[in-house]
Scaffold this active site. Structure first.
Site, mmCIF file in Angstrom:
data_model
loop_
_atom_site.group_PDB
_atom_site.id
_atom_site.type_symbol
_atom_site.label_atom_id
_atom_site.label_comp_id
_atom_site.label_asym_id
_atom_site.label_seq_id
_atom_site.Cartn_x
_atom_site.Cartn_y
_atom_site.Cartn_z
ATOM 1 N N ASP A 1 0.831 -1.205 0.000
ATOM 2 C CA ASP A 1 0.000 0.000 0.000
ATOM 3 C C ASP A 1 0.872 1.265 0.000
ATOM 4 O O ASP A 1 1.865 1.341 0.731
ATOM 5 C CB ASP A 1 -0.866 -0.057 1.273
ATOM 6 C CG ASP A 1 -2.020 0.921 1.252
ATOM 7 O OD1 ASP A 1 -2.448 1.313 0.154
ATOM 8 O OD2 ASP A 1 -2.503 1.271 2.350
ATOM 9 N N ASN B 1 -10.522 0.992 0.640
ATOM 10 C CA ASN B 1 -9.434 0.879 1.625
ATOM 11 C C ASN B 1 -9.852 1.328 3.026
ATOM 12 O O ASN B 1 -10.280 2.464 3.209
ATOM 13 C CB ASN B 1 -8.261 1.769 1.207
ATOM 14 C CG ASN B 1 -7.474 1.189 0.058
ATOM 15 O OD1 ASN B 1 -7.928 0.291 -0.623
ATOM 16 N ND2 ASN B 1 -6.292 1.714 -0.152
ATOM 17 N N THR C 1 -7.689 2.836 9.532
ATOM 18 C CA THR C 1 -7.732 3.483 10.852
ATOM 19 C C THR C 1 -8.713 2.838 11.833
ATOM 20 O O THR C 1 -8.372 2.606 12.995
ATOM 21 C CB THR C 1 -8.081 4.976 10.660
ATOM 22 O OG1 THR C 1 -7.052 5.526 9.829
ATOM 23 C CG2 THR C 1 -8.144 5.719 11.967
#
Ligand code: G3H
Ligand code: ZN
Length: 280
Positions: free
Chosen positions: A81, A226, A229
């Site tokens: 990523d 995506n 967090t």
């Protein structure tokens, strides 16, 4: 089983679901993500961000993800990523990642195109998929300003024509690292982009997207969503809770098993919203 990003997003982007892509940071959360995907019978993308690579090392990150993928009963992608360094990208291909993201979104359009083209050329030889980014999804971590550049439809179209990437990340109103689901997606811009470029799109910073918008966007031309967090948050929150409730606990395996349960629960919730359950 281990698969490439291309295989998964090609199926998803013209259908009414999107493939969830989750950031891994440790062995435990990677296991918890695959468990959630298996329980939901959903394909899944495991992503190693620059901080995960720094923590685990690129080889260990690849080993963890590929080992889990090969033993999984659902299709799993091992994805690098946000790599800005070409050397890391080529190393990732060598150690077995099935997909990479080259992030040249900080560069000029021309430099971004030039580097992405090189990555695509090498990746084809390795049988690895490539995601790239046009526009810029900013960061919203505390103290940092959100610098976001919405993707111009014309730039997206020219970028794809020149690079032929397998998936294209666009900036349409999200920001990385949001603790609250307060992102305002610019759906008008999404449609303008979709009208001129026919490629699976990728949404970054999706922890900050309200539930109903995640479902809405997964029915549009987004193939990959995506999420990072929120998994970190539930993992650490659960550890905090367990330690408060059981101050005598001395076994880290039990502690991390509890944290993993929280990750699996959140993964299953997001999979439901993206409508990817049963798509394997
Ligand atoms: O590339 C990773 C994602 O864009 C994750 O974003 O951490 O804000 O969910 P997030
Ligand atoms: Zn991102």
């Amino acid at each position: 089983m281990l698969v490439t990003l291309k295989e998964l997003v090609q199926l998803a982007y013209k259908s009414d679901y999107a493939v969830p892509a989750f950031n891994i940071h440790t062995y435990e959360d990677a296991v918890a993500i695959v468990k959630g995907a298996e329980e939901m019978k959903s394909p899944v993308i495991l992503m190693a961000s620059p901080s995960a690579i720094k923590h685990l090392g690129i080889k260990v990150a690849a080993c963890i993800m590929n080992e889990l993928a090969q033993n999984a009963v659902v299709p799993v992608v091992s994805h690098l990523d946000h790599a800005t360094d070409l050397d890391i990208i080529f190393k990732a291909m060598k150690v077995g990642f099935s997909s990479v993201m080259y992030d040249g979104s900080n560069l000029s359009f021309e430099e971004n195109v030039q580097n992405t083209k090189l990555v695509v050329r090498v990746a084809r030889a390795f049988g690895v998929s490539v995601e790239a980014e046009i526009g810029r999804v900013g960061k919203s971590e505390e103290g940092e300003e959100v610098i976001q550049i919405l993707t111009e439809p014309d730039a997206a179209s020219r970028f794809f024509e020149l690079t032929q990437v397998d998936a294209l990340a666009v900036a349409v109103g999200t920001a990385h690292g949001m603790q609250k689901q307060e992102a305002q997606i610019n759906f008008e811009r999404v449609e303008e982009i979709q009208n001129v470029v026919d490629v699976p799109l990728v949404l970054h910073g999706s922890s900050g997207v309200p539930d109903e918008d995640l479902t809405k966007i997964s029915k549009m031309r987004f193939g990959k969503i995506n999420i990072g967090t929120v998994l970190k948050t539930v993992y650490v929150d659960r550890i905090r809770k367990v330690l408060q409730e059981q101050p005598q606990l001395k076994d880290q395996i039990r502690l991390l098993q509890e944290a993993s349960i929280a990750v699996t629960e959140m993964v299953k919730h997001k999979i439901k919203l993206l409508n990817s359950s049963g798509r394997m």
